[in-house]
Design a protein around this motif. Structure first.
Motif, mmCIF file in Angstrom:
data_model
loop_
_atom_site.group_PDB
_atom_site.id
_atom_site.type_symbol
_atom_site.label_atom_id
_atom_site.label_comp_id
_atom_site.label_asym_id
_atom_site.label_seq_id
_atom_site.Cartn_x
_atom_site.Cartn_y
_atom_site.Cartn_z
ATOM 1 N N ARG A 100 52.540 34.644 44.615
ATOM 2 C CA ARG A 100 51.643 33.737 43.895
ATOM 3 C C ARG A 100 50.404 33.406 44.730
ATOM 4 N N ILE A 101 50.586 33.271 46.027
ATOM 5 C CA ILE A 101 49.438 33.011 46.900
ATOM 6 C C ILE A 101 48.447 34.172 46.802
ATOM 7 N N GLY A 102 48.970 35.395 46.848
ATOM 8 C CA GLY A 102 48.099 36.563 46.773
ATOM 9 C C GLY A 102 47.410 36.703 45.432
ATOM 10 N N LEU A 103 48.134 36.472 44.352
ATOM 11 C CA LEU A 103 47.555 36.603 43.019
ATOM 12 C C LEU A 103 46.496 35.535 42.771
ATOM 13 N N THR A 104 46.745 34.329 43.258
ATOM 14 C CA THR A 104 45.768 33.257 43.094
ATOM 15 C C THR A 104 44.496 33.548 43.880
ATOM 16 N N ARG A 105 44.646 34.215 45.018
ATOM 17 C CA ARG A 105 43.482 34.606 45.801
ATOM 18 C C ARG A 105 42.608 35.585 45.021
ATOM 19 N N LEU A 106 43.221 36.535 44.323
ATOM 20 C CA LEU A 106 42.468 37.486 43.517
ATOM 21 C C LEU A 106 41.729 36.762 42.393
#
Length: 216
Positions: A100-106
């Motif tokens: 989720r951290i990675g997807l939110t960064r995108l």
């Protein structure tokens, strides 16, 4: 304080490049969007070319990390953050949190993500900016997070390759969802996709309990 002409050009250029693509965005369009006279050449007082403008705009956006600075800092601890949010979470749930951290960064840098993932007309200097300022930093964070989550098994896996698989899975999901206006073409929602990704990474690392007791 109002933005300067240069700042407006950077902001509007990045938005237009993200929405229309680099090749389809003209200098005149950028000038008009920035509140300048379209076709006047005012943009060239700040940038030598459209290519330079693109590189500078992406570079400025990636350098301004804002709230994301904590996640991408070398001292960031995935385990510490997850334990504070969900202290009893199992391995799979912890991996879902990392995803989720990675997807939110995108999502956070949507225009930059669109340019890099969907536009094949971008100049090569931009790829180097992205490689060093974003991808390498994100890969380092994800790799550290996986090592932390593995704990005493940290020496048993190819962490760089595993991190690359995880980052690639998230980037592909984001891109497909963006292309199809927010819905994945396989009709798989975010929660299902992230859990499936987390379970596969857990299986790849042989973290899950053989009886399925540690699947979060």
């Amino acid at each position: 304080m109002s933005a300067t002409s240069r700042e407006r050009i950077l902001t509007e250029a990045l938005r237009l490049f993200g929405e229309q693509g680099f090749a389809k965005t003209s200098i005149a369009q950028i000038e008009r969007a920035a509140g300048l006279s379209g076709g006047s050449g005012a943009l060239y007082r700040h940038f030598k070319s459209k290519e330079e403008l693109l590189v500078r705009a992406v570079d400025a956006r990636l350098a301004d990390r804002g709230d994301w600075e904590q996640f991408l800092a070398p001292t960031f601890s995935v385990v510490t953050v997850i334990e504070a949010i969900a202290p009893t979470a199992g391995t799979v749930d912890r991996l879902v949190a990392l995803c989720r951290i990675g997807l939110t960064r995108l999502d956070h840098d949507r225009d930059v993500t669109r340019i890099l993932l969907r536009d094949n007309s971008i100049p090569s200097p931009l790829l180097e900016v992205f490689r060093h300022q974003e991808y390498a930093v994100v890969m380092s964070m994800v790799t550290r997070g996986l090592v932390e989550l593995a704990d005493d098994r940290a020496g048993e896996q190819d962490w760089d390759a595993t991190a690359a698989v995880l980052v690639g899975a998230l980037a592909h999901f984001w891109m497909m969802r963006d292309i199809f206006d927010g819905d994945h073409p396989a009709d798989v929602d975010t929660d299902r996709y992230l859990r499936a990704t987390a379970e596969m990474i857990a299986a790849r690392l042989d973290w899950a309990d053989p009886k399925g007791e540690d699947r979060g």
